[in-house]
Design an enzyme around this catalytic site. Sequence first.
Site: not given
Length: 469
Positions: A112-114
């Site tokens: 999810f960091k993207d």
Amino acid sequence: MNYVSTRGGMAPQAFSDILLEGLAPDGGLAVPQELPRIDAATLESWRDLTYADLAFEVLSRFASDIPVEDLRRMTRAAYQPASFKSADIVPLKPLDETTALVGLSEGPTLAFKDMAMQFLGQVFEYVLGKRGATLNILGATSGDTGSAAEYALRGKKGVAVFMLSPHGRMSAFQRAQMYSLQDENIHNIAVRGVFDEAQDIVKALAGDLDFKSRMRLGAVNSINWARIAAQVVYYFWGWLRATGKPGQQVSFTVPSGNFGNILSGHIARGMGLPVRRLVLATNENNVLEEFFRTGIYSPRGPEHTYATSSPSMDISRASNFERFVYDLVGRDGNRVKALWAEMAKTGRFDLSAEHSRFESEFGFVAGRSSHEDRLDTIRALFESKGLLIDPHTADGVKVAAQFVEPGVPMLVLETALPAKFSETIQQAIGRPAPVPADLAGLEALPQRVEVMDCDAGLVRAFLEKHAKL
Ligand SMILES: *Cc1c(COP(=O)(O)O)cnc(C)c1O
């Protein structure tokens, strides 16, 4: 919209000004002076928007100093189908009648960091271009953040990335993801040591203020407000996809480490999104679960921070937690300052007198998961539904089940894809996780990495030679 510090000692600043900074000058974190409110009619008018255009609507409330046409171009560039494995960008994946996963891991690095980094890549390049400035991002990673930053900033003008990683201690897949990047502005440095030692080098170099300003050092760590703001978008998206009428409540469960992801949910709720509960899920490193259960915040040292099979949540000192406490104490910077001073002295602080407000006022509840829970959850979902989830998401699914209520959709944030943590998948179901088709040959690609001893002087010399000035 202007930003102040959680410790009360910063004159109000615009979004673009706090974008490139780390901690506020008083040691606190930047927060909006007041939250934008989204009323029910506005929310309903957003139902048909694409993810990129919803991101524009939400982020325009926070980045009010960026001209709208520029911001819309950036959100469309950040959230384009070409960069994500799903045409929806964030697909909802139903598990049963009430529970669904919010698919936040369809971006280039499968975590999810993207979601936030893709936007950060756009807005960094934009603000640096406007100011004719350059920035050298220096960081240390044990996996997800470093790769998301590199994929978001590769090829961007005015910015270079220097990412330290512990030599030989990441998975083959994680190494291949980072080290196969050949862009001239991406520098991978593998140091012969563990993550904490790499992190110490970053702290030492960034703490040398003369070197920091001479090398134009910056960071993309999880206290960056633009990351929090970009994550607010998918809470709105999840609500819009899971509901059909105004005012309907949903709950979210969030696998948590640094408290960044769930803080964005807290912000969305504060903006008026009908969120019933924010369920915080931890693994064995349960400092935050303990806080929400007891009101006592007692972070642990490295010797009591365990290496688990959901490694991105192995955190005992959650940097974004201060932003929640600021709201809890009525946005009183002096009170926050006093609490953190008390923690520096005694190692803990006690807000048990406020405990009943955690849920009644803010919707927060919490639960924890163990290695066995993780394996059981992965196996059960795979056997019953043919659906494979990663170990962090499994912590979320496990804890969510304790808080499901009839008629209230429960949305569990999917924080990574299983291919990233295949060893645990193998343990759970007896075979590895499939690698997405476009990444099948990744481990065979040539790799570009500088290996060096764990020595701040060597990293300093490398920066002197390669920084973009
Ligand atoms: C970063 C990360 C988390 C923890 O998120 P926080 O914002 O630090 O709470 C959970 N799962 C995965 C896979 C991550 O990469």
